[in-house]
Scaffold this motif. Sequence first.
Motif, PDB file in Angstrom:
ATOM      1  N   PRO A   1      22.240   0.879 -16.490  1.00 55.14           N
ATOM      2  CA  PRO A   1      20.906   0.565 -15.972  1.00 55.14           C
ATOM      3  C   PRO A   1      20.592   1.223 -14.633  1.00 55.14           C
ATOM      4  CG  PRO A   1      22.373  -1.290 -15.631  1.00 55.14           C
ATOM      5  CD  PRO A   1      23.130  -0.297 -16.464  1.00 55.14           C
ATOM      6  N   THR A   2      21.587   1.859 -13.978  1.00 53.57           N
ATOM      7  CA  THR A   2      21.322   2.534 -12.709  1.00 53.57           C
ATOM      8  C   THR A   2      20.856   3.973 -12.919  1.00 53.57           C
ATOM      9  OG1 THR A   2      23.594   3.343 -12.427  1.00 53.57           O
ATOM     10  CG2 THR A   2      23.102   1.131 -11.590  1.00 53.57           C
TER      11      THR A   2
ATOM     12  N   LEU B   1      17.482   0.553 -10.468  1.00 51.91           N
ATOM     13  CA  LEU B   1      17.685   0.062 -11.830  1.00 51.91           C
ATOM     14  C   LEU B   1      16.509   0.381 -12.735  1.00 51.91           C
ATOM     15  CD1 LEU B   1      19.183  -3.503 -11.266  1.00 51.91           C
ATOM     16  CD2 LEU B   1      20.402  -1.414 -11.862  1.00 51.91           C
ATOM     17  N   ASP B   2      16.829   0.646 -13.981  1.00 53.33           N
ATOM     18  CA  ASP B   2      15.850   0.796 -15.058  1.00 53.33           C
ATOM     19  C   ASP B   2      16.400   0.013 -16.242  1.00 53.33           C
ATOM     20  OD1 ASP B   2      14.294   1.562 -17.217  1.00 53.33           O
ATOM     21  OD2 ASP B   2      14.183   3.666 -16.646  1.00 53.33           O
ATOM     22  N   LEU B   3      15.772  -1.139 -16.522  1.00 56.64           N
ATOM     23  CA  LEU B   3      16.244  -2.004 -17.606  1.00 56.64           C
ATOM     24  C   LEU B   3      15.421  -1.854 -18.878  1.00 56.64           C
ATOM     25  CD1 LEU B   3      16.941  -5.172 -15.438  1.00 56.64           C
ATOM     26  CD2 LEU B   3      18.670  -3.756 -16.582  1.00 56.64           C
ATOM     27  N   ASN B   4      14.608  -0.790 -18.946  1.00 55.36           N
ATOM     28  CA  ASN B   4      13.740  -0.610 -20.106  1.00 55.36           C
ATOM     29  C   ASN B   4      14.516  -0.451 -21.410  1.00 55.36           C
ATOM     30  OD1 ASN B   4      11.420  -0.807 -18.600  1.00 55.36           O
ATOM     31  ND2 ASN B   4      11.163   1.402 -18.330  1.00 55.36           N
ATOM     32  N   GLY B   5      15.775  -0.002 -21.314  1.00 52.13           N
ATOM     33  CA  GLY B   5      16.567   0.191 -22.521  1.00 52.13           C
ATOM     34  C   GLY B   5      16.892  -1.092 -23.261  1.00 52.13           C
ATOM     35  N   ILE B   6      16.800  -2.241 -22.576  1.00 48.43           N
ATOM     36  CA  ILE B   6      17.082  -3.516 -23.248  1.00 48.43           C
ATOM     37  C   ILE B   6      15.995  -4.560 -23.024  1.00 48.43           C
ATOM     38  CG2 ILE B   6      19.589  -3.240 -23.295  1.00 48.43           C
ATOM     39  CD1 ILE B   6      19.772  -4.923 -20.798  1.00 48.43           C
TER      40      ILE B   6
END
Length: 334
Positions: free
Chosen positions: A111-112, A164-169
């Motif tokens: 997520p980083t 952080l980028d949490l778009n994947g989940i």
Amino acid sequence: MKKRLLPAICVALILLYAFTRRQPLQRFHLNGYAQGTTYSIVYYAADSLISLKQTDSLLQRFDESVSLYLPGSLICKFNRSVKGIRVDQHFQRLVREAIKIHRETDGLVDPTVKPLVDAWGFGAIKASHTPDSNEVKKLVKNVGLKYISLKGNFLYKTRPNIQLDLNGIAQGYAVDLLANLLERQHIKSYLIELGGELRIKGTKPGNQPFTVGIEGISGFDAEPMRKVIEPPDGAITTSGNYRKQHEAGGKPISHLMNPLTGYPVNNEMISITVYAQDAVTADGFDNGFMAMGLKRTLAYLAKHKNMGAYIVYRKADGSIKDTTTMSFKSKRPI
């Protein structure tokens, strides 16, 4: 007097229960907008138990936690912070889930990865140029789960440039939130879709199954659907590198990043549709499998029978093929 009333009350309650049990199930359909996309809920119940106001409110609160498009969201505040911030339960659960999937995919889900997503032109603000190798090396220094830690409700970072980028989940998690909302109302038959991610439970009246179509890929397949399945209770999500892409140096590049190399994923995988028991798991692993490649993905799924996948890939000679794991095949394909 009380002794005579008690049997009468019991009989009335039994009759009321029998009446409600006989009420036919009705179809209810809700449509809304969240996570930068649309969502749809179809459920069957004797009465309208869930309103659009409830679902919109739930998803709005979630956006306020992890949306990169809301400057005041917790994730944006974390990304701007020097040492970290306090985060809510949604944020905490997503970070823990991301850490788990990170380990299972040998670091290919991270997520980083936001600095890389932005630099390669897939962030909220478009990049002005394609990064060269020196820029990529610098960016990778600020990518890694080792630079964050969750202690209680405080999410720490040891480098100020960690983002952080949490778009994947996040979309998968949002689908699970909606499913939990329905199940708290004892709704036993539903299909939820948000941004193409699905969660399914039960059947339609008459024991008719929900059907899910897996679309063909434009330019690769003349058929509008490659496969139609009747999945059991669980989640279906899809990841691919054929839609979110643009050109760099005259070549198409994927929006999926390899956090270990700093470059977009480039292998034989074209798309993968994953079945799992919940949407956050399916959503988290589909990008990981894309990065892992065909051989490693099939080896992983052979050991994890509670998951399955339908994979479209390119062979060495350039031809397009597909394959389905045994676990996915058992999901009542048509």
